[in-house]
Design a protein around this motif. Structure first.
Motif, PDB file in Angstrom:
ATOM      1  N   SER A 149      -5.712  30.145  17.412  1.00 20.42           N
ATOM      2  CA  SER A 149      -6.964  30.113  16.667  1.00 20.42           C
ATOM      3  C   SER A 149      -8.202  29.925  17.535  1.00 20.42           C
ATOM      4  CB  SER A 149      -6.909  29.022  15.596  1.00 20.42           C
ATOM      5  OG  SER A 149      -6.656  27.760  16.183  1.00 20.42           O
ATOM      6  N   ASP A 150      -8.080  29.249  18.678  1.00 24.82           N
ATOM      7  CA  ASP A 150      -9.241  28.999  19.538  1.00 24.82           C
ATOM      8  C   ASP A 150      -8.881  29.370  20.968  1.00 24.82           C
ATOM      9  OD1 ASP A 150     -11.202  27.864  21.249  1.00 24.82           O
ATOM     10  OD2 ASP A 150     -11.705  26.362  19.749  1.00 24.82           O
ATOM     11  N   PRO A 151      -9.444  30.479  21.504  1.00 31.90           N
ATOM     12  CA  PRO A 151      -9.081  30.920  22.856  1.00 31.90           C
ATOM     13  C   PRO A 151      -9.322  29.865  23.939  1.00 31.90           C
ATOM     14  CG  PRO A 151     -10.224  32.667  21.706  1.00 31.90           C
ATOM     15  CD  PRO A 151     -10.329  31.444  20.840  1.00 31.90           C
ATOM     16  N   LEU A 152     -10.371  29.084  23.837  1.00 30.31           N
ATOM     17  CA  LEU A 152     -10.665  28.086  24.866  1.00 30.31           C
ATOM     18  C   LEU A 152      -9.663  26.940  24.824  1.00 30.31           C
ATOM     19  CD1 LEU A 152     -14.567  27.989  24.720  1.00 30.31           C
ATOM     20  CD2 LEU A 152     -13.074  29.309  26.238  1.00 30.31           C
ATOM     21  N   VAL A 153      -9.307  26.501  23.630  1.00 26.54           N
ATOM     22  CA  VAL A 153      -8.275  25.472  23.491  1.00 26.54           C
ATOM     23  C   VAL A 153      -6.947  26.011  24.015  1.00 26.54           C
ATOM     24  CG1 VAL A 153      -6.957  24.080  21.844  1.00 26.54           C
ATOM     25  CG2 VAL A 153      -9.433  24.332  21.562  1.00 26.54           C
ATOM     26  N   LEU A 154      -6.672  27.274  23.743  1.00 26.81           N
ATOM     27  CA  LEU A 154      -5.454  27.904  24.243  1.00 26.81           C
ATOM     28  C   LEU A 154      -5.427  27.894  25.772  1.00 26.81           C
ATOM     29  CD1 LEU A 154      -2.862  29.604  23.908  1.00 26.81           C
ATOM     30  CD2 LEU A 154      -4.324  31.632  23.711  1.00 26.81           C
ATOM     31  N   CYS A 155      -6.559  28.207  26.390  1.00 26.71           N
ATOM     32  CA  CYS A 155      -6.625  28.192  27.860  1.00 26.71           C
ATOM     33  C   CYS A 155      -6.326  26.807  28.411  1.00 26.71           C
ATOM     34  CB  CYS A 155      -8.002  28.658  28.330  1.00 26.71           C
ATOM     35  SG  CYS A 155      -8.282  30.437  28.149  1.00 26.71           S
ATOM     36  N   ASP A 156      -6.862  25.781  27.774  1.00 20.42           N
ATOM     37  CA  ASP A 156      -6.591  24.411  28.228  1.00 20.42           C
ATOM     38  C   ASP A 156      -5.102  24.089  28.115  1.00 20.42           C
ATOM     39  OD1 ASP A 156      -9.254  23.943  28.806  1.00 20.42           O
ATOM     40  OD2 ASP A 156      -9.691  23.016  26.863  1.00 20.42           O
ATOM     41  N   ALA A 157      -4.500  24.500  27.009  1.00 21.02           N
ATOM     42  CA  ALA A 157      -3.076  24.235  26.813  1.00 21.02           C
ATOM     43  C   ALA A 157      -2.238  24.984  27.841  1.00 21.02           C
ATOM     44  CB  ALA A 157      -2.659  24.644  25.398  1.00 21.02           C
ATOM     45  N   LEU A 158      -2.614  26.214  28.150  1.00 17.74           N
ATOM     46  CA  LEU A 158      -1.880  26.990  29.148  1.00 17.74           C
ATOM     47  C   LEU A 158      -1.993  26.368  30.536  1.00 17.74           C
ATOM     48  CD1 LEU A 158      -2.881  30.582  27.999  1.00 17.74           C
ATOM     49  CD2 LEU A 158      -0.555  29.680  28.042  1.00 17.74           C
ATOM     50  N   ALA A 159      -3.174  25.854  30.860  1.00 18.77           N
ATOM     51  CA  ALA A 159      -3.404  25.289  32.184  1.00 18.77           C
ATOM     52  C   ALA A 159      -2.515  24.083  32.456  1.00 18.77           C
ATOM     53  CB  ALA A 159      -4.871  24.918  32.346  1.00 18.77           C
ATOM     54  N   SER A 160      -2.095  23.397  31.398  1.00 14.38           N
ATOM     55  CA  SER A 160      -1.269  22.194  31.577  1.00 14.38           C
ATOM     56  C   SER A 160       0.195  22.408  31.190  1.00 14.38           C
ATOM     57  CB  SER A 160      -1.840  21.054  30.742  1.00 14.38           C
ATOM     58  OG  SER A 160      -1.849  21.382  29.356  1.00 14.38           O
ATOM     59  N   SER A 161       0.560  23.653  30.881  1.00  8.95           N
ATOM     60  CA  SER A 161       1.890  23.909  30.315  1.00  8.95           C
ATOM     61  C   SER A 161       2.940  24.278  31.351  1.00  8.95           C
ATOM     62  CB  SER A 161       1.794  25.048  29.300  1.00  8.95           C
ATOM     63  OG  SER A 161       1.460  26.262  29.958  1.00  8.95           O
ATOM     64  N   HIS A 162       2.509  24.680  32.546  1.00  9.51           N
ATOM     65  CA  HIS A 162       3.423  25.110  33.615  1.00  9.51           C
ATOM     66  C   HIS A 162       4.227  26.353  33.246  1.00  9.51           C
ATOM     67  CE1 HIS A 162       2.416  21.375  35.597  1.00  9.51           C
ATOM     68  NE2 HIS A 162       2.821  20.685  34.545  1.00  9.51           N
ATOM     69  N   VAL A 163       3.661  27.211  32.383  1.00 15.55           N
ATOM     70  CA  VAL A 163       4.315  28.484  32.083  1.00 15.55           C
ATOM     71  C   VAL A 163       3.804  29.538  33.057  1.00 15.55           C
ATOM     72  CG1 VAL A 163       4.597  27.910  29.645  1.00 15.55           C
ATOM     73  CG2 VAL A 163       2.571  29.199  30.389  1.00 15.55           C
ATOM     74  N   THR A 164       4.600  30.587  33.252  1.00 16.01           N
ATOM     75  CA  THR A 164       4.196  31.668  34.152  1.00 16.01           C
ATOM     76  C   THR A 164       3.774  32.924  33.409  1.00 16.01           C
ATOM     77  OG1 THR A 164       6.488  32.425  34.345  1.00 16.01           O
ATOM     78  CG2 THR A 164       5.699  30.830  35.994  1.00 16.01           C
ATOM     79  N   ALA A 165       4.005  32.954  32.102  1.00 19.58           N
ATOM     80  CA  ALA A 165       3.643  34.141  31.322  1.00 19.58           C
ATOM     81  C   ALA A 165       3.275  33.721  29.901  1.00 19.58           C
ATOM     82  CB  ALA A 165       4.788  35.149  31.291  1.00 19.58           C
ATOM     83  N   LEU A 166       2.369  34.472  29.300  1.00 19.65           N
ATOM     84  CA  LEU A 166       1.981  34.277  27.905  1.00 19.65           C
ATOM     85  C   LEU A 166       2.127  35.602  27.181  1.00 19.65           C
ATOM     86  CD1 LEU A 166       0.599  32.655  25.543  1.00 19.65           C
ATOM     87  CD2 LEU A 166      -1.548  33.704  26.358  1.00 19.65           C
TER      88      LEU A 166
END
Length: 323
Positions: A149-166
């Motif tokens: 729902s929120d691209p910026l919140v999504l970016c924050d979550a990705l930055a701390s998630s340690h995933v290599t792909a979305l």
């Protein structure tokens, strides 16, 4: 489809009569689709054809089954196109479970064992997420789910998630385009691989809306390494921006025309003919069979590719993997 109908009619039609294509826009609305089936059935059509949107195709299939009108589904991939086995529905596109497992294998082969998906409420996205989770878990991998729902919140979550792909399990252009723009503009995510198994990057306006940011995002498309001779002739007559869906549409008419030539316009005879089909399509020899877990007549071997837009030439597609 219109091109295929013209080809049928230029070669004599069906028993000397022209094939007529009646078009109704379902507008990605299941209730509107059901109403269209009712209308077309009342008009006396021999068969129904088409539908790209999986959730809407399920509504078409259910209504066609109830009214006993043959339906050849061109593009929709949901495994559960009908809730119970039916002889009235056949499908050209591969089941979602086959294509998305192939996509998962591609990611695992590239070394992505911990990935994220961002998704919206929909039976199609929910089913895709479950296929990915189960396949990754079976191979020791992990899939986490993040809100779209929120691209910026999504970016924050990705930055701390340690995933290599979305993977983008969302609609196009909203919210897919804003999400891609936000991620591509976030230096923390410079090495994050993006994917879109449902095929959004093949849409003609994807490159126009995203430019270079829309490149190198792998998606599924249903094309062979080489088109058949028929497919090559069709290619020369299609608009340059045509996607694999154009070939699915042409093949749909080619199959129905052959069934009508052989069995006539009687709906019951058409439905009974699915297991006897053997048609040279644009992408291979088409036939239908019963596939375990699938309730409709299914082309068991449609070609599947994983492709992306080439960063060096946005209108060029690179083939990354072929089934």
């Amino acid at each position: 489809m219109e091109l295929a109908v013209r080809d049928v009619n230029s070669s004599g039609g069906i028993a000397g009569r022209p094939l007529e294509l009646l078009v109704r826009d379902t507008a990605a609305d299941p209730s509107r689709a059901s109403a269209a089936v009712d209308e077309l059935a009342a008009l006396g059509v021999a068969a129904l054809a088409g539908e790209y949107h999986s959730v809407v195709a399920r509504a078409v299939a259910a209504r066609a089954d109830a009214l006993e009108v043959p339906f050849l589904c061109s593009s929709a991939v949901l495994d559960d196109l009908t809730s119970a086995p039916t002889d009235w529905v056949a499908r050209l596109a591969p089941p979602q479970s086959r294509g998305w497992r192939l996509y998962a294998d591609y990611l695992l082969g590239e070394g992505h064992t911990r990935i994220a998906v961002t998704t919206q409420p929909s039976v199609y996205w929910l089913t895709g997420t479950r296929i990915l989770q189960e396949h990754f878990a079976a191979h020791g991998g992990t899939v986490i789910i993040l809100d779209a729902s929120d691209p910026l919140v999504l970016c924050d979550a990705l930055a701390s998630s340690h995933v290599t792909a979305l993977l983008l399990l969302v609609g196009h252009p909203e919210p897919a385009v804003p999400i891609v723009k936000a991620i591509r503009g976030d230096q923390r995510l410079a090495n994050l691989v993006l994917g879109a198994p449902a095929g959004q990057p093949e849409f003609a306006d994807w490159a126009a809306l995203l430019g270079e940011s829309g490149s190198a995002i792998a998606f599924l498309r249903y094309l062979p390494e080489h088109l058949t001779p028929l497919g090559s002739r069709v290619l020369d007559r299609l608009p340059e921006a045509s996607s694999f869906v154009a070939y699915e549409g042409y093949d749909t008419i080619a199959v129905l025309a052959e069934v009508l030539r052989t069995h006539g316009p009687d709906r019951t005879r058409i439905a009974a003919a699915w297991p006897t089909v053997a048609v040279d399509g644009t992408r291979g020899k088409i036939h239908f069979t019963r596939v375990p877990g699938i309730n409709v007549w299914q082309w068991p071997t449609p070609p599947i590719q994983i492709a992306d837009r080439d960063p060096a030439s946005l209108n060029h597609f690179r083939t990354l993997h072929t089934s």
